[in-house]
Design a protein around this motif. Structure first.
Motif, PDB file in Angstrom:
ATOM      1  N   UNK A  33       0.834  -1.192   0.000  1.00 21.77           N
ATOM      2  CA  UNK A  33       0.000   0.000   0.000  1.00 21.77           C
ATOM      3  C   UNK A  33       0.873   1.247   0.000  1.00 21.77           C
ATOM      4  N   UNK A  34       0.440   2.249  -0.766  1.00 25.27           N
ATOM      5  CA  UNK A  34       1.175   3.509  -0.834  1.00 25.27           C
ATOM      6  C   UNK A  34       0.197   4.614  -1.229  1.00 25.27           C
ATOM      7  N   UNK A  35       0.378   5.792  -0.648  1.00 25.74           N
ATOM      8  CA  UNK A  35      -0.444   6.939  -1.023  1.00 25.74           C
ATOM      9  C   UNK A  35       0.158   7.615  -2.255  1.00 25.74           C
ATOM     10  N   UNK A  36      -0.690   8.326  -3.003  1.00 23.48           N
ATOM     11  CA  UNK A  36      -0.242   8.940  -4.249  1.00 23.48           C
ATOM     12  C   UNK A  36       0.922   9.898  -4.069  1.00 23.48           C
ATOM     13  N   UNK A  37       0.954  10.643  -2.976  1.00 23.72           N
ATOM     14  CA  UNK A  37       1.994  11.653  -2.786  1.00 23.72           C
ATOM     15  C   UNK A  37       3.190  11.153  -1.980  1.00 23.72           C
ATOM     16  N   UNK A  38       3.298   9.873  -1.778  1.00 21.34           N
ATOM     17  CA  UNK A  38       4.384   9.300  -0.981  1.00 21.34           C
ATOM     18  C   UNK A  38       5.531   8.792  -1.847  1.00 21.34           C
ATOM     19  N   UNK A  39       6.688   8.719  -1.220  1.00 20.98           N
ATOM     20  CA  UNK A  39       7.826   7.981  -1.770  1.00 20.98           C
ATOM     21  C   UNK A  39       7.971   6.732  -0.918  1.00 20.98           C
ATOM     22  N   UNK A  40       7.924   5.579  -1.565  1.00 23.79           N
ATOM     23  CA  UNK A  40       8.010   4.331  -0.827  1.00 23.79           C
ATOM     24  C   UNK A  40       9.325   3.619  -1.080  1.00 23.79           C
ATOM     25  N   UNK A  41       9.758   2.843  -0.107  1.00 27.39           N
ATOM     26  CA  UNK A  41      10.948   2.003  -0.251  1.00 27.39           C
ATOM     27  C   UNK A  41      10.592   0.603   0.226  1.00 27.39           C
ATOM     28  N   UNK A  42      10.884  -0.367  -0.598  1.00 25.86           N
ATOM     29  CA  UNK A  42      10.689  -1.770  -0.239  1.00 25.86           C
ATOM     30  C   UNK A  42      11.997  -2.505  -0.491  1.00 25.86           C
ATOM     31  N   UNK A  43      12.294  -3.486   0.346  1.00 24.49           N
ATOM     32  CA  UNK A  43      13.534  -4.253   0.221  1.00 24.49           C
ATOM     33  C   UNK A  43      13.220  -5.676  -0.208  1.00 24.49           C
ATOM     34  N   UNK A  44      13.896  -6.124  -1.250  1.00 14.23           N
ATOM     35  CA  UNK A  44      13.852  -7.512  -1.691  1.00 14.23           C
ATOM     36  C   UNK A  44      15.193  -8.114  -1.266  1.00 14.23           C
ATOM     37  N   UNK A  45      15.159  -9.000  -0.294  1.00 11.46           N
ATOM     38  CA  UNK A  45      16.375  -9.504   0.346  1.00 11.46           C
ATOM     39  C   UNK A  45      16.699 -10.913  -0.166  1.00 11.46           C
ATOM     40  N   UNK A  46      17.777 -11.012  -0.915  1.00 12.70           N
ATOM     41  CA  UNK A  46      18.207 -12.285  -1.505  1.00 12.70           C
ATOM     42  C   UNK A  46      19.423 -12.883  -0.791  1.00 12.70           C
ATOM     43  N   UNK A  47      19.815 -12.347   0.354  1.00 11.55           N
ATOM     44  CA  UNK A  47      21.057 -12.786   1.000  1.00 11.55           C
ATOM     45  C   UNK A  47      21.078 -14.276   1.331  1.00 11.55           C
ATOM     46  N   UNK A  48      19.929 -14.856   1.642  1.00 11.17           N
ATOM     47  CA  UNK A  48      19.890 -16.279   2.003  1.00 11.17           C
ATOM     48  C   UNK A  48      19.991 -17.214   0.806  1.00 11.17           C
ATOM     49  N   UNK A  49      19.829 -16.695  -0.418  1.00  8.81           N
ATOM     50  CA  UNK A  49      19.850 -17.564  -1.598  1.00  8.81           C
ATOM     51  C   UNK A  49      20.967 -17.185  -2.577  1.00  8.81           C
ATOM     52  N   UNK A  50      21.910 -16.367  -2.142  1.00  2.97           N
ATOM     53  CA  UNK A  50      23.000 -15.950  -3.027  1.00  2.97           C
ATOM     54  C   UNK A  50      23.930 -17.103  -3.397  1.00  2.97           C
ATOM     55  N   UNK A  51      24.278 -17.943  -2.428  1.00  4.35           N
ATOM     56  CA  UNK A  51      25.207 -19.051  -2.657  1.00  4.35           C
ATOM     57  C   UNK A  51      26.501 -18.587  -3.321  1.00  4.35           C
ATOM     58  N   UNK A  52      27.041 -17.480  -2.835  1.00  9.67           N
ATOM     59  CA  UNK A  52      28.305 -16.966  -3.359  1.00  9.67           C
ATOM     60  C   UNK A  52      28.172 -16.075  -4.577  1.00  9.67           C
ATOM     61  N   UNK A  53      26.987 -15.930  -5.118  1.00  7.84           N
ATOM     62  CA  UNK A  53      26.778 -15.099  -6.309  1.00  7.84           C
ATOM     63  C   UNK A  53      26.561 -13.636  -5.910  1.00  7.84           C
ATOM     64  N   UNK A  54      26.668 -12.763  -6.884  1.00 10.01           N
ATOM     65  CA  UNK A  54      26.291 -11.365  -6.709  1.00 10.01           C
ATOM     66  C   UNK A  54      25.065 -11.113  -7.586  1.00 10.01           C
ATOM     67  N   UNK A  55      24.393  -9.969  -7.360  1.00  3.76           N
ATOM     68  CA  UNK A  55      23.184  -9.692  -8.131  1.00  3.76           C
ATOM     69  C   UNK A  55      23.208  -8.291  -8.727  1.00  3.76           C
TER      70      UNK A  55
END
Length: 124
Positions: A33-55
Motif C-alpha cells: 500500500x502507498x499513497x499517491x503523494x508518498x515515496x516508498x521504499x521496499x527491500x527484496x532480500x536475496x542474501x539467504x539464496x545468493x550461494x556466493x553469487x552477486x546480483x
C-alpha cells in the motif's frame, strides 16, 4: 508508506518471508500500500539464496515510477508517483551464476483493493 519498511525475504526452496506485504495469487504479484503523494521504499532480500553469487537489478513500471539500488544481496525499490489508484513494477534480478528472477509487485492506494469482478473496492 502504509507499512514502514516492507521487506520480501527470499529463502531456500522458493519460500518467502513477508513484512508489510501481502501476496495476491490471483494476479501473481506482491501487494503493497502507498499513497499517491508518498515515496516508498521496499527491500527484496536475496542474501539467504545468493550461494556466493552477486546480483544486479532492473525495474520496469506502469502507473508508478520505480528505481532500484543493490547492496549486499538486497535490492531496494524506491517508488513515487502512484497514479490511477494502483501501479505495477517488475523487478528483474540477475545473479552472477546465471539465475534470473522476475519479481512482480503491485502498489495500491491505502485501503484499496482491486477485484476483477467489481474493480476498485475501498474499506469503509
Amino acid at each position: 508508506m502504509a507499512y514502514p519498511n516492507p521487506i520480501i525475504r527470499y529463502r531456500e526452496n522458493n519460500r518467502e518471508v513477508l513484512r508489510g506485504v501481502t501476496k495476491d495469487h490471483r494476479v501473481g504479484r506482491f501487494v503493497l500500500q502507498q499513497r499517491e503523494n508518498e515515496t516508498g521504499k521496499a527491500v527484496l532480500d536475496f542474501t539467504d539464496v545468493l550461494n556466493g553469487a552477486t546480483i544486479t537489478a532492473a525495474v520496469t513500471d506502469s502507473n508508478i515510477d520505480g528505481s532500484v539500488a543493490v547492496s549486499s544481496g538486497q535490492v531496494t525499490l524506491t517508488t513515487t508517483g502512484l497514479g490511477m489508484g494502483y501501479g505495477d513494477t517488475d523487478v528483474t534480478v540477475t545473479f552472477s551464476d546465471g539465475r534470473v528472477r522476475i519479481e512482480k509487485l503491485r502498489y495500491v492506494e491505502v485501503n484499496g483493493n482491486w477485484r476483477s469482478d467489481y474493480g476498485w473496492t475501498y474499506a469503509s
